[in-house]
Design an enzyme around this catalytic site. Structure first.
Site, short mmCIF file in Angstrom:
data_model
loop_
_atom_site.label_atom_id
_atom_site.label_comp_id
_atom_site.label_asym_id
_atom_site.label_seq_id
_atom_site.Cartn_x
_atom_site.Cartn_y
_atom_site.Cartn_z
N ARG A 190 -0.02 3.92 -5.92
CA ARG A 190 0.61 2.66 -5.13
C ARG A 190 -0.62 1.67 -4.88
O ARG A 190 -0.40 0.77 -3.76
CB ARG A 190 1.24 3.50 -3.88
CG ARG A 190 2.19 4.51 -3.96
CD ARG A 190 2.93 4.70 -2.59
NE ARG A 190 3.69 3.66 -2.23
CZ ARG A 190 5.12 3.63 -2.34
NH1 ARG A 190 5.83 4.44 -3.24
NH2 ARG A 190 5.69 2.61 -1.64
N CYS A 193 0.76 -1.10 -0.07
CA CYS A 193 -0.26 -0.03 -0.13
C CYS A 193 0.78 1.36 -0.13
O CYS A 193 2.05 1.16 -0.07
CB CYS A 193 -0.94 0.09 1.31
SG CYS A 193 -1.17 -1.70 1.94
N GLN A 218 14.21 -17.78 -8.99
CA GLN A 218 14.69 -19.07 -9.85
C GLN A 218 14.55 -20.21 -9.25
O GLN A 218 14.75 -20.51 -7.80
CB GLN A 218 16.15 -18.62 -10.03
CG GLN A 218 17.07 -18.62 -9.03
CD GLN A 218 18.53 -18.04 -9.58
OE1 GLN A 218 19.01 -18.43 -10.46
NE2 GLN A 218 19.36 -17.40 -8.64
N ASN A 263 1.47 -0.55 5.82
CA ASN A 263 1.76 -0.75 4.30
C ASN A 263 3.00 -2.07 4.42
O ASN A 263 4.10 -1.77 5.03
CB ASN A 263 2.47 0.42 3.81
CG ASN A 263 3.36 0.29 2.66
OD1 ASN A 263 3.14 -0.84 1.89
ND2 ASN A 263 3.98 1.23 2.08
N GLY A 264 2.63 -3.28 4.02
CA GLY A 264 3.85 -4.30 4.14
C GLY A 264 3.38 -5.54 4.43
O GLY A 264 2.09 -5.84 3.77
N GLU A 301 21.01 -13.18 -16.10
CA GLU A 301 21.31 -11.82 -15.55
C GLU A 301 22.80 -11.28 -15.78
O GLU A 301 23.37 -10.61 -14.95
CB GLU A 301 21.10 -12.07 -14.10
CG GLU A 301 21.93 -13.23 -13.26
CD GLU A 301 21.66 -13.02 -11.81
OE1 GLU A 301 21.90 -11.94 -11.18
OE2 GLU A 301 21.41 -13.78 -11.07
N PHE A 351 -3.13 -1.99 -2.05
CA PHE A 351 -2.75 -2.82 -3.32
C PHE A 351 -2.95 -4.31 -2.98
O PHE A 351 -2.10 -4.80 -2.42
CB PHE A 351 -1.37 -2.70 -3.96
CG PHE A 351 -1.38 -3.17 -5.28
CD1 PHE A 351 -1.84 -4.30 -5.55
CD2 PHE A 351 -0.52 -2.35 -6.42
CE1 PHE A 351 -1.55 -4.79 -6.97
CE2 PHE A 351 -0.45 -2.76 -7.62
CZ PHE A 351 -1.10 -3.99 -8.07
N GLN A 370 24.83 -16.53 -7.92
CA GLN A 370 26.17 -16.00 -7.74
C GLN A 370 27.09 -16.85 -8.96
O GLN A 370 26.81 -17.89 -9.67
CB GLN A 370 26.37 -17.01 -6.29
CG GLN A 370 25.95 -18.61 -6.51
CD GLN A 370 26.17 -19.22 -5.15
OE1 GLN A 370 25.22 -19.14 -4.41
NE2 GLN A 370 27.09 -19.80 -4.77
N LYS A 401 16.93 -21.99 -6.43
CA LYS A 401 17.17 -21.29 -5.31
C LYS A 401 16.22 -20.12 -5.31
O LYS A 401 16.80 -18.96 -4.88
CB LYS A 401 18.63 -21.04 -5.06
CG LYS A 401 19.32 -20.21 -6.20
CD LYS A 401 20.62 -20.04 -5.81
CE LYS A 401 21.22 -19.21 -6.89
NZ LYS A 401 22.62 -19.24 -6.65
#
Length: 1609
Positions: free
Chosen positions: A118, A88, A1051, A319-320, A986, A299, A1060, A1054
């Site tokens: 938001r 939020c 991914q 918010n969280g 990546e 949200f 890495q 993991k």
């Protein structure tokens, strides 16, 4: 029949016109254009809407066999929890004079309107996920209403007001009102009346209208109480009694009290933020006055938001995401038996229950806070108890505020933290405040004005502000708090608040007197058992030679978890023909999208493995008795430390032996043993025992007394004690032989154990160290020498590191919060097992019964007593493929058959390959189903061509670096030939690959001389370019050359961890592409820097759509329970493609425990995602996104099954590598791949055998297989079977372990989308609404400057709703000129408050300046140019003391300069590669993961500076000697600026900074240079030690190196 929603009939006072959301902010542009930038939906899609009948519950609550009776005190169900998640934008406004005014409310509504981006919306773009406002009660308004209704004047001090959502149906409405009134009357309260709340229905979206409740206010008089707090308590009890009294009513879910208080009231609903004030007419009324207001925009990732779940809640605006919610709920339920307080006058029973799994995490946190508050705690104290900061080793707290540390230490043993990213706003009507979680992963800015107002918000710029009146500007950092006392007008910042709370009681004294800790005990120096006894124990308890050699011995010798590669290609434990330990049926859950994984490697300062043992007392009482506990520094005990616990007289330990007797037969024996254990535990706790030790240690093993699986024993006793109200009275410790891997420790802790003594694993370490083989290896220098004690210490060190990693991947910081939180899902256990020991965990496919589990346990046990058993441990082959071991799908025979088929282009050979796959053992869930059809087969000529089918194929995101250049380019060329899509991974990409080849002769090209089999016209570009958390190789040009851009959230190998790349694979070429240093390992952070929440993922999607408006944006997720909810949020966040990866994927290096024990099968993830999106036909979410799936695809049958389950596109990873020549040596992580597929060594790359044509052949074979099967089924194209789960049926297969697998979930069908798959795939890139960049680019002077490389200067106003400004402009420049080719210059000045991602992807030639302030992500991904942020000239605050930009600025920059006159937030310059910056202060984690560039800080910094910094330089001004403890010295060293080149660099940057910003602080430093220079520290990573800027004797070192080179010649 549902009644129409009543209109307000009471006459209203004159209404003031509510200002449009922030009129000043929207000047010059229409509000609709500016605030509705949510992604317009095409008319064709809008036309497909209709009401839905299937709710989220239908998707998430699947057919499950349940035990007929549930205990009264039931554990929280993960299914309920997963269905409600969100994030939020929040804030508050407070008047320090405590004067009620309409302006406060108006400001809050204005700010709310400017946070629309938001929040989330349904497909109608009108039904918000939720918006709301909390304020003081507008008594003048209600007095006016009472007067007009002929009621007596309201007695404000004795009246409570309830804001109530009631049923729509008239009869239900009447029943509900009567029930409410009865409770109030029975409680002795007088009901004064009901007030219909006036509203404007026209602004409500269609979806929200359907579920809109009746909205009424009830007024009650409380005559029997005079104290204001007692009045609040009475109202709280009434609400609880109403909830209980109406629980069984058919309309119970439709009755909800938004608020019931004499101080505060809440107006909220399923609305967009900008219409909240228009919907509730009260909020426009001139009589609506309040001294404060909290506002919230939600949200929801759930596709079906509900009116009650809008926020604020009764006390909090959140918010969280609370990651530990299941454990928090279980522990709160456990407290119900022990909670007491005099303030409740014996009515505690009426307060229960203390949580509701069906409510959101925010609602449950609010409930816990409300209990504490009503029981006498202050709001700040409640927040400190529930959401403690990371106080360990805190340089400020430990020196200045030790009493605050004592407070946290005291409550650590009483209340497990509600852990997760959270910005919490709170008010009880007298205090209003805000606090941030310990990791600071939510933005929170605050400012105070000279006329007595304080503002807090997720973003700056949400309210028009006269900057000359702003006297203070700041931000909440990790764990920080700010409060406003409305009655005194006091504003308290962080440590002032906490010191006041912590000083109230002598917490430190109580801890010293009562809390004791287990002192470290030396490890045993010799084995307890002889080798034969150890072997027998290992066999009995399920060890294999792989477990001992690859896991335990690696951990003992190296002190870290073993690493492996190439994913997990063995069967799920339930499908395997080999016996598995019970732990193998559990998969770790992980954070993705709705909440972030955190970083145990670089941000370990927020994490702790400490745990308290003993009774947890009454949380509502404060006293020394609650501190009477034992503290453990970690949950891993050696034998001596366990002995210390057993000798603690206060704990009264009870050892419970965990064996079951099979003399009378196996059936029922395990269940009887568990029941007996639970009864024994129950009796022990009732007799005063505070420590239960479950032990499978025995003098001698008996053939007829196998050990109970320790996880089953721990879980069963944990659940039994919860259900009987005893769980808070005792701790559980496991003394077990069955635990040796990090996953096993995590399982035991997650299901209730506080600590584990792994006695057999430690004994195995001792045996290994004393073995002749080990002694010889150490003597010959082939293994580092460790003592027997060090071996055990190393093992425990590795376990502890692994536990931190497992906690972090779910975003959990504290082991005490992980304990009992059940952060797992189950694959292969039946409901009776789950209900007995793992209640509330998700087990979608059923599986083993207790008797079958007992049989599997026995299959290990008998090996210890069989004469046939070899004298060494069996190798089950679970990790490495071996003859006679576990089946691996990627096996040598498969590779050979595939190579033969594609190299010879032989149909017969491919048929043999198909037969090999068809005859394999059951390996994956899809092997349990097959296709069926009632249609007549058709000629294959009628089926769509292979060339059409292969366009749906993609390859996995394998980075250049993990695999060789040859492999990466060959795959890309092959996919481009067939019209499919390869994925860059990546690591970035070489620009040479972006142009078609024109110089091919005989299959070779001078452009790509290392490849063969080429053709003119080939292109080696990857159509999908990946953006991961490391941002390696992500430049503006990289992005504009993408057909699709993939955001890697997780991914398969993991999930929850970053990538890495070992240092030996970082060649000079790889380092150049990644803007890093050769030979230096590259570790990607976990995905939390700018994708830590759904609204921030939406922002990144928005950013990428700006830089490349023609590229679709995909989001890569990994299958787990709840992924449908997550995917619906991703769809609403405007993603074009969602990829679901299975747990079995992955090619690069990963810890073995991650490869084996995290993530779920894609079959379940895809099914849940497709069905969830399709269930909400009215939301149209399924039509919005292409669903792609990958993980273990090898054949056309895999494609067809995935299609039937709902996938539009299909990803091939490992098999694509095999097709190009991989021989599955499984040593990718060592850089020694024998065929150069996954190596950077040139001599090995020279052996690369593949040609693009091989992969083309493979995909054409797969496509022809698909065609042949479609013809057999009678369908002409893939479109016809996508989502058709009705074409699937279970296979008749007899599994070795159980016949109780339930495939109902895979076979369910919620319907089909309105569009065909082809229509979905070919729709345009989603639109993000009008943006400021369009205005800039439409300016003829700007477009002329870009087209003809001229210089132009422009000025524009900017507002917080203007996001990613300059991204579109930068994209248009780099598309034409590349990253460095633009010779013109754009000088653009902005005035105002910039939205998120200001100046993202800037490129050389763009000089951008903002006069004002900015939010998060300033300069994200910039590659060049200049970005200056300065406050306005006439400010009431000191610029160097003010935070004027947000968090995570300069993230992933590859060039350019940033100058900020003021402070920045957390994580400044994270993953900066080449950018330069000067700022006047930063938050925590500055320069984290930096690999290049230069950062200068002219003020204070937060903690953990330079964590993971492997390149670049930083200069920090340390005027008060506080920097040293804040620097993470794991990699960098600190030195003064002694090198002349370094002094020149520093001074030159400060001079440029002063010139650009006019900084008084910078000017003072320059004018007193000789005095200030010695106060600077230079932070230098090893790769920069010999650079001229860092090395004072650079010339001498250079000369020495030249001499060495010459002598070598």
């Amino acid at each position: 029949m549902a009644a129409t929603i009543p209109r307000a009939v009471a006459p209203q006072p004159a209404l003031l016109p509510l200002p449009r959301a922030a009129p000043l902010l929207l000047a010059g542009r229409a509000a609709a254009r500016r605030l509705r930038a949510r992604g317009a939906r095409t008319p064709a899609l809008a036309a497909t809407r209709r009401s839905w009948a299937v709710s989220a519950r239908a998707v998430l609550d699947l057919p499950r066999r349940r035990a007929p009776q549930k205990p009264a005190q039931e554990a929280a169900d993960l299914n309920d929890i997963l269905s409600e998640r969100g994030a939020c934008g929040v804030g508050f406004v407070a008047n320090l004079s405590n004067e009620p005014s309409l302006n406060v409310v108006r400001d809050a509504l204005t700010a709310l309107g400017c946070m629309e981006h938001r929040g989330g919306c349904g497909s109608d773009n009108d039904s918000g996920d939720g918006a709301g406002l909390m304020s003081g009660i507008p008594w003048d308004l209600f007095d006016d209403w009472a007067s007009k209704e002929g009621l007596a004047p309201i007695e404000r001090t004795h009246t409570g007001v309830g804001m109530v959502f009631l049923p729509q149906n008239e009869n239900s409405l009447a029943e509900a009102k009567a029930a409410v009134e009865k409770v109030f009357t029975d409680e002795g309260l007088e009901v004064l009346g009901w007030r219909p709340v006036p509203f404007n229905l026209s602004v409500v979206g269609p979806n929200a209208k359907e579920t809109m409740p009746n909205i009424l206010q009830i007024f009650v008089r409380i005559a029997k109480e005079d104290d204001a707090d007692d009045i609040e308590r009475e109202l709280y009890i009434c609400r609880k009694l109403i909830e209980r009294a109406t629980k069984s009513a058919s309309w119970a879910d439709e009755l909800y009290f938004c608020s019931l208080s004499s101080r505060t009231i809440i107006y909220k609903g399923m609305l967009r933020s900008e219409v909240l004030g228009q919907f509730y007419k009260d909020l426009q009324n001139e009589l609506y006055k309040s001294p404060f207001a909290i506002y919230h925009r939600r949200f929801s990732t759930n596709t079906s938001p509900r009116w009650p779940l809008a926020q604020p809640m009764r006390l909090l605006g959140h918010n969280g995401e609370i990651n530990t919610i299941q454990g928090n709920l279980n522990w709160m339920r456990s407290r119900e038996a022990t909670i007491q307080s005099p303030v409740w006058r014996g009515r505690e029973n009426e307060l229960r229950p203390f949580g509701d799994p069906k409510a959101s995490d925010s609602a449950n946190l609010d409930s816990a806070a409300e209990l504490l508050l009503r029981s006498g705690r202050s709001p700040a104290e409640a927040m400190m108890m529930l959401v403690p900061e990371a106080y360990k080793n805190h340089p400020t707290l430990s020196v200045k505020y030790p009493e605050v540390i004592d407070f946290y230490e005291y409550y650590k043993g009483q209340m497990e933290a509600w852990d997760g990213p959270a910005l919490l706003l709170f008010s009880d009507g007298r205090t209003v405040g805000a606090c941030l979680d310990r990791n600071g992963l939510r933005p929170a800015r605050y400012w105070k004005t000279s006329d007595g107002f304080v503002y807090v918000a997720s973003e700056v710029g949400v309210i028009p502000m006269d900057e000359s009146k702003v006297v203070m500007k700041g931000r909440l950092g990790p764990g920080m708090m700010i409060t406003v006392d409305l009655e005194t007008g006091q504003v308290l910042e962080n440590t002032e608040v906490k010191k006041n709370v912590a000083s109230a009681k002598p917490y430190g004294t109580w801890l010293q007197e009562s809390t004791r800790s287990v002192k470290p005990v030396n490890f045993q120096s010799s084995p307890v058992m002889d080798n034969e006894t150890i072997l027998r124990h290992q066999q009995a308890f399920g060890y294999s030679s792989e477990d001992v050699q690859m896991v335990i011995e690696t951990m003992a010798s190296q002190g870290k978890e073993p690493t492996f590669c190439m994913g997990d290609d063995i069967p799920l434990a339930v499908l395997s023909q080999k016996p598995h330990m019970l732990f193998d049926y559990f998969k770790q859950r992980f954070a993705q999208v709705t909440n972030p994984a955190i970083d145990p490697l670089r941000e370990g300062l927020v994490m702790s493995l400490e745990v308290n043992i003993g009774k947890r007392g009454n949380i509502l009482e404060v006293g020394p008795e609650n501190a009477d506990q034992v503290t453990l520094s970690s949950p891993v005990l050696n034998e001596g430390e366990l002995e210390s616990l057993l000798k603690d007289p206060k704990l009264k330990p009870k050892v419970l032996s965990t064996y079951f007797n099979i003399r009378k037969g196996l059936d029922g024996s395990l269940e009887n043993a568990i029941k007996a254990l639970c009864e024994e535990a129950d009796a022990a706790v009732r007799s005063g025992s505070q420590l239960l030790v479950l032990s499978d240690r025995s003098e001698a093993l008996e053939p007829t007394r196998p050990a109970v699986p320790i996880l089953l024993a721990v879980g069963a006793i944990h659940q039994h004690l919860i259900q009987n109200g005893l769980r808070m009275s005792a701790s559980i410790v496991a003394d077990t032989a069955q635990c040796f891997s990090t996953h096993q420790f995590a399982c035991l802790i997650g299901y209730g154990a506080s600590a584990i003594c792994p006695y057999l694993a430690l004994e195995t370490c001792r045996q290994w160290r004393l073995s002749n083989k080990t002694v010889n290896l150490m003597r010959n220098g082939k293994m580092p020498t460790v003592t027997i004690e060090q071996a055990q210490r190393n093992f425990i060190k590795a376990v502890k590191s692994g536990l931190l990693k497992i906690l972090s991947k779910m975003g959990i910081s504290l082991l005490s919060s992980y304990c009992g939180a059940q952060i797992f899902e189950i694959y292969g256990l039946g409901q009776e097992v789950v209900d007995l020991a793992f209640c509330g965990s998700v087990s979608k496919i059923g599986g083993l019964t207790l008797n079958e589990l007992g049989r599997e346990t026995l299959s290990f046990w008998v090996r210890a007593f069989s004469e046939d058993t070899a004298k060494r441990l069996e190798n089950f082959g679970f990790i490495q493929s071996r003859p006679g071991g576990e089946f691996h799908a990627n096996n040598p025979e498969m590779s050979k058959l595939l190579h033969k088929a594609i190299r010879e282009k032989s149909d017969n050979a491919y048929t043999i390959y198909q037969q090999h796959l068809a005859s394999r053992p059951v390996n994956v869930l899809r092997d349990l189903v097959e296709l069926k059809s009632e249609r007549t087969p058709i000629p294959i000529g009628k089926v769509e061509p292979a060339t059409s089918i292969v366009e749906r194929f993609c390859t996995g995101g394998m980075s250049l670096g993990a695999i060789s250049r040859e492999t990466h380019e060959a795959i890309a060329i092959a996919m481009n030939r067939i019209g499919g899509k390869s994925n860059s991974g990546e690591g970035g990409e070489d620009p040479i690959r972006w142009s078609p080849l024109t110089d091919v002769v005989d299959g070779y090209s001078a452009t790509l001389p290392h490849l063969k089999g080429l053709q003119n016209g080939d292109t080696a570009t990857s159509a999908i370019k990946q953006v991961a958390s490391g941002r390696f190789g992500v430049t503006p040009t990289f992005l504009v050359n993408a057909e699709q851009i993939e955001i890697k959230i997780a991914q398969g190998a993991k999930p929850g961890e970053g990538g890495q790349l070992p240092g030996k694979k970082v060649s000079a070429y790889i380092a150049r592409l990644r803007n890093s240093k050769p030979g230096v390992p590259l570790i990607s952070p976990p995905p939390h820097h700018d994708i830590y929440s759904i609204e921030d993922l939406a922002q990144l999607i928005f950013d990428l759509h700006q830089i490349n408006p023609k590229a679709k944006v995909s989001v890569k997720l990994v299958a787990e329970a709840g992924i449908g909810t997550v995917a619906s949020g991703v769809s609403k966040a405007n993603a074009d493609v969602i990829q679901i990866s299975g747990h079995d994927g992955g090619t690069g290096a990963s810890p073995i425990s991650s490869i084996k024990h995290a993530g779920g099968p894609w079959e379940l993830g895809l099914t849940e995602t497709h069905q969830t999106l399709i269930s909400f036909i009215q939301n149209g979410l399924r039509e919005r996104v292409v669903l792609r799936v990958d993980g273990g695809f090898r054949s056309g049958l895999d494609v067809l099954l995935a299609a039937a389950m709902g996938a539009d596109e299909y990803g091939f990873g490992s098999v694509a590598m095999i097709a190009t020549g991989c021989v599955m040596a499984r040593i990718c992580h060592t850089n020694n791949c024998p065929v150069g597929v996954a190596s950077q060594r040139e001599e090995l790359r020279g052996r690369f055998p593949g040609v693009p044509g091989d992969l083309v052949n493979y995909f054409l074979f797969v496509a022809e297989e698909v065609r042949a099967t479609l013809a057999q089924l009678g369908y002409e194209k893939l479109d016809d079977i996508i989502g058709r789960t009705d074409l699937l049926k279970p296979k008749h297969i007899s599994l070795v372990k159980t016949q109780h697998i339930d495939l109902a979930y895979l076979l369910m069908n919620a319907g089909l989308p309105k569009w065909s798959s082809s229509q979905i795939r070919t729709q345009d890139v989603h639109y993000n609404g009008p943006v400021l960049d369009e205005t800039i680019l439409a300016d003829p002077e700007v477009s002329d400057a870009i087209e003809n490389e001229k210089e132009v200067s422009k000025t524009y106003p900017i507002y917080n709703v203007d996001r990613a400004v300059c991204g579109r402009v930068a994209g248009s420049i780099v598309k034409k000129y590349g990253d460095t080719g633009f010779a013109g210059q754009l000088n653009i000045t902005f005035t105002g408050s910039a939205g998120q991602s200001f100046g993202c992807f800037l490129t050389p030639g763009m000089n951008v300046r903002i006069v004002g302030e900015a939010n998060d992500y300033v300069g994200k991904g910039m590659a060049g140019g200049e970005l200056v942020v300065v406050p306005v000239d006439d400010t009431g605050f000191v610029p160097e003391d003010a935070a004027i930009v947000g968090n995570t600025c300069l993230y992933g920059a590859t060039g350019g300069q940033v100058f900020v006159r003021g402070k920045t937030g957390e994580r400044f310059a994270v993953r900066n590669s080449l950018g330069q910056a000067v700022v006047e202060g930063t938050g925590d984690h500055c320069c984290e993961y930096m690999t290049g560039g230069c950062v200068v800080v002219l003020g204070k910094v937060g903690r953990n500076v330079a964590a993971g910094m492997t390149g670049g330089l930083a200069y920090m001004l340390d005027e008060d000697d506080t920097l040293v403890p804040k620097v993470n010295k794991e990699i960098v060293k600190m030195q003064r600026v002694n090198a002349p080149a370094g002094q020149m660099q520093l001074k030159g940057l400060i001079e440029a900074y002063v010139e650009k910003t006019g900084s008084t602080k910078g000017a003072k430093i320059l004018s007193e240079w000789e005095a200030y220079l010695p106060l600077f520290w230079q932070l230098v990573p090893p790769s920069e030690e010999d650079s001229p800027e860092a090395c004072a004797e650079f010339e001498r070192v250079l000369a020495r190196q030249k001499t060495a080179v010459q002598s070598a010649k």
